[in-house]
Scaffold this active site. Structure first.
Site, short mmCIF file in Angstrom:
data_model
loop_
_atom_site.label_atom_id
_atom_site.label_comp_id
_atom_site.label_asym_id
_atom_site.label_seq_id
_atom_site.Cartn_x
_atom_site.Cartn_y
_atom_site.Cartn_z
N ARG A 179 0.82 -1.22 0.00
CA ARG A 179 0.00 0.00 0.00
C ARG A 179 0.85 1.27 0.00
O ARG A 179 0.50 2.25 -0.61
CB ARG A 179 -0.94 -0.02 1.20
CG ARG A 179 -2.11 -0.94 0.93
CD ARG A 179 -3.11 -0.86 2.04
NE ARG A 179 -4.26 -1.68 1.76
CZ ARG A 179 -4.81 -2.52 2.62
NH1 ARG A 179 -4.30 -2.65 3.83
NH2 ARG A 179 -5.86 -3.22 2.29
N ARG A 238 -2.33 -14.39 8.43
CA ARG A 238 -3.52 -14.67 9.22
C ARG A 238 -4.59 -15.25 8.31
O ARG A 238 -4.72 -14.84 7.15
CB ARG A 238 -4.08 -13.39 9.87
CG ARG A 238 -3.30 -12.89 11.08
CD ARG A 238 -3.42 -13.82 12.29
NE ARG A 238 -2.75 -13.30 13.46
CZ ARG A 238 -1.49 -13.58 13.79
NH1 ARG A 238 -0.76 -14.38 13.04
NH2 ARG A 238 -0.97 -13.07 14.88
N GLU A 267 -8.94 -21.05 13.97
CA GLU A 267 -7.96 -21.98 14.57
C GLU A 267 -8.41 -22.44 15.95
O GLU A 267 -8.99 -21.64 16.68
CB GLU A 267 -6.60 -21.27 14.68
CG GLU A 267 -6.03 -20.92 13.31
CD GLU A 267 -4.71 -20.15 13.37
OE1 GLU A 267 -4.11 -20.05 14.46
OE2 GLU A 267 -4.29 -19.66 12.33
N HIS A 285 0.00 -23.30 12.48
CA HIS A 285 0.44 -21.96 12.95
C HIS A 285 1.78 -22.04 13.71
O HIS A 285 1.83 -21.77 14.91
CB HIS A 285 -0.65 -21.32 13.84
CG HIS A 285 -0.51 -19.82 13.93
ND1 HIS A 285 -1.58 -18.97 14.11
CD2 HIS A 285 0.58 -19.01 13.89
CE1 HIS A 285 -1.16 -17.72 14.16
NE2 HIS A 285 0.14 -17.72 14.04
C1 DGY Z 1 2.67 -13.66 15.39
O1 DGY Z 1 3.65 -13.27 16.01
O2 DGY Z 1 1.82 -12.88 14.93
C2 DGY Z 1 2.53 -15.13 15.20
O3 DGY Z 1 1.61 -15.45 14.24
C3 DGY Z 1 2.13 -15.77 16.51
O4 DGY Z 1 1.02 -15.09 16.98
#
Ligand code: DGY
Length: 319
Positions: A179, A238, A267, A285
């Site tokens: 961006r 994410r 999750e 994750h």
């Molecule tokens: C972060 O640091 O954002 C990792 O995904 C663990 O939460």
């Protein structure tokens, strides 16, 4: 009197030891995630909370009556688990742990890159299940990375580092979408201001934007449809940035060649139809999950707390 800190998850031993020296600490020995009641109680009992991505700290928690908490030190760089607007309105400081997890996360993105383009985890599963029918010249073929194009969405610390790795270690051409303007790149890369163009032109797409209201469903169904049929998709950021259902359908219909995912919308629940696909590598994750990185993240969260209570400059203040 030492400040009281409530820690919501089990931490590396060295971090717990150090916290004990500096604060009056309540630890989470059995490592079960705090539910709503426990989070509400923590807001009333402690001066600070050391939490992580699994703690959903929304408006109701932040506006708990008789709140005592003044600082939330998040163990993690992403702070989408915390309602930052409400925290700000209520003058609660939020900190995170950037930088120290960049290379570990890029390692996992690299693992996913190799796994999906070389069918590695799927093939490994076949061996384990006793379903390998023997060496073949035409089965289990992946693709070469050299000369292929990687499209990086989000050129923050992790995006940049992964772009550099893909370029310098694997000889990939880099396209990126960001961006704000990007300067000081130490490798050759071309910007695409139009995200659709990047999606159309890339052989591998890797997403590195933070979550939060603005980026929810950023890779919507319509955008995902721009990805070429032979391309692979990687997400170490994410889950809610991507329309998971649409991605699953495109993968099922082979309208995208494969995906390597480390993050999911809900999750630890990964949809059955996504888990059933042969053309995905699914990790739980673990982007920052190394002993060294988790220690560094913990120590950083601790130093954010310490700076706050010592009234010195907080190293990683988000708000
Ligand atoms: C972060 O640091 O954002 C990792 O995904 C663990 O939460």
């Amino acid at each position: 009197m030492k400040p009281k800190i409530i820690v919501t998850r089990k931490l590396p031993d060295s971090v717990e030891e150090k916290l004990k020296e500096l604060f009056l600490v309540s630890f989470n020995k059995n490592d079960l995630s705090f539910d709503r009641e426990k989070l509400l109680e923590a807001m009333k009992q402690a001066d600070g909370i050391l939490c992580t991505v699994s703690d959903k700290i929304g408006k109701e928690i932040l506006e708990a009556s008789n709140r005592r908490v003044k600082i939330i030190a998040n163990f993690g760089v992403g702070v989408d688990n915390i309602d930052l607007e409400t925290a700000k309105e209520n003058k609660i400081i939020v900190t995170n742990t950037p930088d120290v997890l960049t290379e570990a996360t890029v390692d996992i993105a690299t693992l996913l890159l190799l796994s999906v383009t070389r069918k590695a985890f799927y093939s490994e599963m076949m061996v384990r299940l006793g379903k390998w029918s023997g060496f073949s010249l035409v089965n289990n073929l992946g693709i070469d990375l050299r000369g292929k194009t990687i499209g990086i969405i989000g050129m923050g610390r992790i995006g940049r580092s992964f772009a550099k790795r893909a370029n310098q270690a694997f000889g990939m051409k880099v396209l990126y979408f960001n961006r704000s303007p990007v300067t000081d790149l130490e490798f050759e890369a071309n910007v695409r201001f139009d995200l659709d163009k990047l999606l159309e032109e890339s052989d591998v797409i890797s997403v590195h934007i933070s979550s939060g209201k603005d980026n929810k469903n950023f890779l919507s169904k319509n955008r995902l449809r721009k990805i070429s049929k032979s391309a692979f998709f990687i997400n170490t950021s994410r889950g809610d940035i991507v329309d998971e259902e649409a991605l699953t359908t495109l993968l099922y219909n082979r309208e995208i060649a494969g995906a390597g995912l480390d993050v999911y919308i809900n999750e630890p629940n990964v949809p059955d139809n996504l888990r059933a696909l042969p053309n995905v590598t699914l990790l739980p994750h673990i982007g920052s999950a190394t002993i060294e990185t988790r220690e560094k993240m913990g120590m950083l969260a601790l130093s954010n707390l310490l700076a706050f209570f010592n009234k010195t400059e907080i190293p990683n203040r988000v708000i």
